[in-house]
Design a protein around this motif. Structure first.
Motif, PDB file in Angstrom:
ATOM      1  N   LYS A  31       0.819  -1.063  -0.080  1.00  0.00           N
ATOM      2  CA  LYS A  31       0.046  -0.019   0.098  1.00  0.00           C
ATOM      3  C   LYS A  31       0.814   1.245  -0.062  1.00  0.00           C
ATOM      4  O   LYS A  31       2.016   1.249   0.663  1.00  0.00           O
ATOM      5  N   LYS A  32       0.457   2.196  -0.867  1.00  0.00           N
ATOM      6  CA  LYS A  32       1.140   3.551  -1.057  1.00  0.00           C
ATOM      7  C   LYS A  32       0.845   4.277   0.425  1.00  0.00           C
ATOM      8  O   LYS A  32      -0.263   4.502   0.744  1.00  0.00           O
ATOM      9  N   THR A  33       1.890   4.530   1.306  1.00  0.00           N
ATOM     10  CA  THR A  33       1.637   5.020   2.661  1.00  0.00           C
ATOM     11  C   THR A  33       2.176   6.074   2.955  1.00  0.00           C
ATOM     12  O   THR A  33       3.411   6.252   2.598  1.00  0.00           O
ATOM     13  N   ALA A  34       1.511   7.350   3.583  1.00  0.00           N
ATOM     14  CA  ALA A  34       2.036   8.279   4.275  1.00  0.00           C
ATOM     15  C   ALA A  34       2.325   8.372   5.628  1.00  0.00           C
ATOM     16  O   ALA A  34       1.533   7.743   6.241  1.00  0.00           O
ATOM     17  N   ILE A  35       3.358   8.785   6.322  1.00  0.00           N
ATOM     18  CA  ILE A  35       3.563   9.038   7.561  1.00  0.00           C
ATOM     19  C   ILE A  35       3.365  10.478   8.041  1.00  0.00           C
ATOM     20  O   ILE A  35       4.305  11.403   7.311  1.00  0.00           O
ATOM     21  N   LEU A  36       2.367  10.803   8.894  1.00  0.00           N
ATOM     22  CA  LEU A  36       2.444  12.418   9.144  1.00  0.00           C
ATOM     23  C   LEU A  36       2.741  12.557  10.493  1.00  0.00           C
ATOM     24  O   LEU A  36       2.442  11.817  11.525  1.00  0.00           O
ATOM     25  N   ARG A 146      14.446   0.582   9.232  1.00  0.00           N
ATOM     26  CA  ARG A 146      13.395  -0.100   8.367  1.00  0.00           C
ATOM     27  C   ARG A 146      12.706   0.749   7.199  1.00  0.00           C
ATOM     28  O   ARG A 146      12.509   0.099   6.122  1.00  0.00           O
ATOM     29  N   VAL A 147      12.207   1.765   7.805  1.00  0.00           N
ATOM     30  CA  VAL A 147      11.536   2.800   6.719  1.00  0.00           C
ATOM     31  C   VAL A 147      12.565   2.806   5.528  1.00  0.00           C
ATOM     32  O   VAL A 147      12.090   2.867   4.323  1.00  0.00           O
ATOM     33  N   VAL A 148      13.578   3.334   5.980  1.00  0.00           N
ATOM     34  CA  VAL A 148      14.825   3.731   4.846  1.00  0.00           C
ATOM     35  C   VAL A 148      15.013   2.449   4.126  1.00  0.00           C
ATOM     36  O   VAL A 148      15.143   2.538   2.610  1.00  0.00           O
ATOM     37  N   ALA A 149      15.260   1.369   4.610  1.00  0.00           N
ATOM     38  CA  ALA A 149      15.322   0.083   3.870  1.00  0.00           C
ATOM     39  C   ALA A 149      14.450  -0.111   2.767  1.00  0.00           C
ATOM     40  O   ALA A 149      14.804  -0.393   1.775  1.00  0.00           O
ATOM     41  N   LEU A 150      13.090   0.076   3.271  1.00  0.00           N
ATOM     42  CA  LEU A 150      12.000  -0.152   2.354  1.00  0.00           C
ATOM     43  C   LEU A 150      12.077   0.972   1.119  1.00  0.00           C
ATOM     44  O   LEU A 150      11.788   0.690  -0.050  1.00  0.00           O
ATOM     45  N   GLN A 151      12.456   2.359   1.498  1.00  0.00           N
ATOM     46  CA  GLN A 151      12.319   3.498   0.361  1.00  0.00           C
ATOM     47  C   GLN A 151      13.601   3.048  -0.382  1.00  0.00           C
ATOM     48  O   GLN A 151      13.428   3.367  -1.518  1.00  0.00           O
ATOM     49  N   GLN A 152      14.811   2.274   0.122  1.00  0.00           N
ATOM     50  CA  GLN A 152      15.810   2.046  -0.927  1.00  0.00           C
ATOM     51  C   GLN A 152      15.173   0.893  -1.737  1.00  0.00           C
ATOM     52  O   GLN A 152      15.656   1.150  -2.946  1.00  0.00           O
ATOM     53  N   GLU A 153      14.400   0.128  -1.486  1.00  0.00           N
ATOM     54  CA  GLU A 153      14.119  -1.134  -2.143  1.00  0.00           C
ATOM     55  C   GLU A 153      13.048  -0.406  -3.400  1.00  0.00           C
ATOM     56  O   GLU A 153      13.068  -0.822  -4.412  1.00  0.00           O
ATOM     57  N   TYR A 164       6.434   4.574  -2.419  1.00  0.00           N
ATOM     58  CA  TYR A 164       5.373   3.684  -1.480  1.00  0.00           C
ATOM     59  C   TYR A 164       5.407   4.273  -0.144  1.00  0.00           C
ATOM     60  O   TYR A 164       4.475   3.747   0.685  1.00  0.00           O
ATOM     61  N   ILE A 165       6.239   4.825   0.219  1.00  0.00           N
ATOM     62  CA  ILE A 165       6.402   5.152   1.686  1.00  0.00           C
ATOM     63  C   ILE A 165       7.028   6.646   2.008  1.00  0.00           C
ATOM     64  O   ILE A 165       8.213   6.848   1.565  1.00  0.00           O
ATOM     65  N   LYS A 166       6.137   7.806   2.381  1.00  0.00           N
ATOM     66  CA  LYS A 166       6.713   8.992   2.374  1.00  0.00           C
ATOM     67  C   LYS A 166       6.485   9.596   3.719  1.00  0.00           C
ATOM     68  O   LYS A 166       5.251   9.557   4.214  1.00  0.00           O
ATOM     69  N   VAL A 167       7.406  10.366   4.289  1.00  0.00           N
ATOM     70  CA  VAL A 167       7.108  10.997   5.742  1.00  0.00           C
ATOM     71  C   VAL A 167       6.882  12.456   5.253  1.00  0.00           C
ATOM     72  O   VAL A 167       7.398  13.194   4.595  1.00  0.00           O
ATOM     73  N   PHE A 168       5.811  12.959   6.039  1.00  0.00           N
ATOM     74  CA  PHE A 168       5.444  14.577   6.237  1.00  0.00           C
ATOM     75  C   PHE A 168       5.822  14.732   7.598  1.00  0.00           C
ATOM     76  O   PHE A 168       4.578  14.669   8.571  1.00  0.00           O
ATOM     77  N   ALA A 169       7.040  15.583   7.930  1.00  0.00           N
ATOM     78  CA  ALA A 169       7.281  15.963   9.255  1.00  0.00           C
ATOM     79  C   ALA A 169       6.722  17.419   9.565  1.00  0.00           C
ATOM     80  O   ALA A 169       6.787  18.120   8.533  1.00  0.00           O
TER      81      ALA A 169
END
Ligand code: FAD
Length: 629
Positions: A31-36, A146-153, A164-169
């Motif tokens: 799933k395309k996921t955002a972390i806020l 782990r988030v970074v590892a998934l982003q590298q994949e 597929y995974i993006k952080v909005f800080a």
């Protein structure tokens, strides 16, 4: 309206342990996921957790297993816990800790190289996997890695690390958006420049943590204004157990600028003792009837337990937190407190200095820097501090789903798992177990959707109007209202409550809510803390009203809810949950009773009848007898 638009499958609000674990799971399920997150990525309460994560791995005492952990958790919560959550938590925590290790976490080790586990209040065996007293830091570091590892994949696969995974800080959510009954997204603003963003997403996972900033003396930091609790309420979800607030027994009491900052329970787990101004180890005077057979009754036995746990009972300094906090409160009220209004916590006479620095590096540093106290040489002064809310969004134990389709919750913002009182160490494991389950629940929900909900323009306009309203007024000062709310909650709905004081608090909250309609913030949307607080006030007032309304209805004392006008724990009340709901504009808050589901037969038989007698009604005991036959 100048509003940014983003499209995701799952929006996770919160980047503590629960949010990160949920986001990792949702992404792992495609799933395309955002972390806020409201503050910087990596700055969440989880990072502040010191003691460790409770998991019955049996590394230090092989007698430990999920059944013992389950029993301890139910006892700690005084049998008000959602037993299915307590069961899943006890069974799955070890796997979640081992998974962290596989992702790179470096836990402290036993002499034979296993993950080391330490003692903590209410846990029968050494159970907390830890990294000195900086466990939360390692947990967050590992999950971020782990988030970074998934982003590298993803970068390798798609060319875009954020596909597929993006952080909005430094981004605050102010409203959940719906399509009919179902979640369609979330609305919020960048804290730095005030730009609004609409997230279109069929599933939202709330992982926003606690509510401590509604109290003056708290271990919580500025972000913890009950946002997730309020967002859920306004979207139509329900909150349970809101009357149960954990006042951690040991917060700093001096100097005033640091009052409330946490002193980890590991100090007591590693041998620290509590004394009053007369030098007495007073906890021996406060062992409640329900725990009498499990705790040492002499100092000698308590001390022997540290080296021989098989043949001695644990010292009462390690009773569950609610018991210790109340005992400290009573000692101070009886005039046997320390000079600055707490009691003494001493590890200096219990462990060699080098050992203290090795086991409790953060505490050593914290006291030296903030209070000029060397804990290897002198006792600390400590007192209760508002720390954790057991109450939160009512969720399905297996999936984390709330009553609103598409809404999920995990971690401190959810309710049920810890009943009326959380055991130390059970939060970090809760985040991992239920964060993973909520991420999976959200992914499965999306897979089952025939049509994707759509965000209506009308809901965006309403959310926008609500967010800009304080900037268009020059009325009440948000800081003044916040201070008045904090004082009322601290003094009237604090560690010991009664009907008269809570009614007074409700009167105050009603007045504050009326005044909050006129709260104004000077300036623009560009980094404007007054505006941010004006928006947070809505949440703190709503959540405080739920706490106070539930606190006045529950006429008994249990865990994190102590009524001096109803001092006894009542088996009838154990069968009831108090459920809080609100109208979509937040103008009305209701609290109703709901029956607590009975425990499954194979779980109830894990307890002795003698113990159950302390908690269950006669009718429930008769059912137990029939099952246990
Ligand atoms: P948090 O880690 O609190 O994260 C919440 C996230 O939500 C943050 O990223 C925040 O920015 C974000 N957020 C909040 N509102 C919004 C919004 N409106 N929009 C966007 N983002 C938002 N528990 C243990 O088990 N063991 C321990 O040793 C321990 N020690 C502790 C020490 C301290 C000092 C404290 C305060 C707590 C401790 N606890 C411990 C409790 C435990 O750390 C917390 O209960 C737990 O970390 C909560 O995790 P969470 O993922 O639910 O939320």
């Amino acid at each position: 309206m100048d509003i940014e638009r983003q499209q995701f499958d799952v929006v996770v609000i919160g980047a503590g342990g629960a949010g990160l674990r949920a986001a990792i799971e949702a992404r792992q399920q495609g799933k395309k996921t955002a972390i806020l997150c409201k503050s910087l990525f990596g700055k969440a309460h989880t990072v502040m957790a010191e003691g460790g994560a409770a998991a019955a791995m049996g590394n230090v005492n092989s007698a430990d297993n999920w059944k013992v952990h389950f029993r301890d958790t139910m006892r700690g919560g005084k049998f008000l816990n959602n037993w299915r959550m307590a069961e899943l938590h006890a069974k799955e925590s070890p796997d979640r800790v081992w998974e962290l290790e596989a992702w790179g976490a470096l836990f402290d080790r036993t002499a034979d190289g296993k993950i080391s586990q330490r003692n903590f209040g209410g846990h029968e065996y050494p159970r907390l996997a830890h990294v000195g007293d900086r466990t939360g830091l390692e947990l967050i570091r590992t999950l971020q890695q782990r988030v970074v590892a998934l982003q590298q994949e993803d970068a390798e696969r798609t060319g875009d690390p954020e596909a597929y995974i993006k952080v909005f800080a430094e981004f605050t959510v102010t409203r959940l958006l719906k399509d009919g009954d179902a979640i369609a997204g979330a609305f919020g603003y960048w804290r730095e420049n005030g730009t609004f963003v609409v997230f279109e997403a069929p599933a939202v996972v709330l992982a926003t943590g606690g509510i401590g900033k509604s109290y003056v003396v708290t271990s919580n930091s500025w972000e913890y204004t009950g946002d997730g609790h309020a967002l859920a309420l306004l979207a139509g979800a329900k909150l349970i157990n809101m009357e149960f607030i954990q006042f951690h027994p040991t917060g700093m009491v001096w100097p005033p600028s640091v009052r409330g900052i946490l002193v980890t329970e590991s100090v007591r787990g590693d041998g620290g003792v509590l004394r009053n101004s007369e030098g007495r180890r007073f906890m021996f005077d406060y062992i409640p009837e329900v725990f009498k057979d499990k705790y040492a009754t002499t100092e000698e036995e308590g001390d022997r337990w540290y080296t021989d746990q098989a043949n001695n009972r644990r010292p009462p300094e390690l009773l569950p937190r609610d018991e210790v906090a109340r005992a400290i409160n009573s000692e101070v009220k009886a005039g046997r407190g320390s000079p600055q209004g707490g009691v003494f916590l001493d590890v200096s006479t219990r462990l060699p200095a080098a050992e203290i620095v090795k086991r409790l590096p953060s505490m050593h540093h914290q006291f030296k820097e903030l209070a000029d106290v060397d804990i290897t040489k002198e006792p600390m002064q400590v007192g209760p501090t508002c720390h954790y809310i057991m109450g939160g969004v009512e969720v399905d134990a297996d999936t984390g789903a709330a009553a609103v389709p598409g809404l999920f919750a995990a971690g401190e913002v959810s309710g049920g798992m810890h009943g009326s009182n959380r055991l130390g160490g059970n939060s970090l494991s809760d985040l991992l177990v239920f964060g993973r389950r909520a991420g999976a629940g959200a992914a499965a929900y999306i897979d089952g959707l025939a049509v994707r909900p759509a965000v209506s323009e009308e809901s965006v306009v309403t959310a926008h109007e609500e967010a800009v309203a304080p900037l268009q007024r020059t009325g009440e000062n948000p800081y003044e209202l916040h201070q008045e709310l904090q004082r009322s909650m601290n003094e009237l709905v604090g560690i010991i409550r009664n009907s008269k004081e809570v009614s007074e608090a409700l009167g105050m909250i009603e007045k504050l809510r009326a005044r909050a309609k006129n709260v104004g913030a000077a300036g623009t949307r560009i980094y404007n803390p007054g505006w941010h607080l004006a928006l947070d006030l809505r949440n703190m007032l709503l959540v405080s009203e739920c706490v106070a309304r539930a606190a006045i209805i529950r006429e008994e004392s249990r865990g994190g809810h102590t009524r001096d006008d109803f001092p006894v724990m009542s088996p009838e009340w154990r069968r009831k949950l108090l459920v809080c709901s609100a109208s979509s504009d937040g103008s009305e808050v209701n609290v109703e009773e709901q029956a607590q589901p009975s425990m499954r037969d194979d779980l109830i038989v894990l307890f002795d009848r003698d113990e159950l007698k302390k908690y269950l009604t006669e009718e429930e005991l008769a059912d137990f007898d029939a099952v246990a036959k």
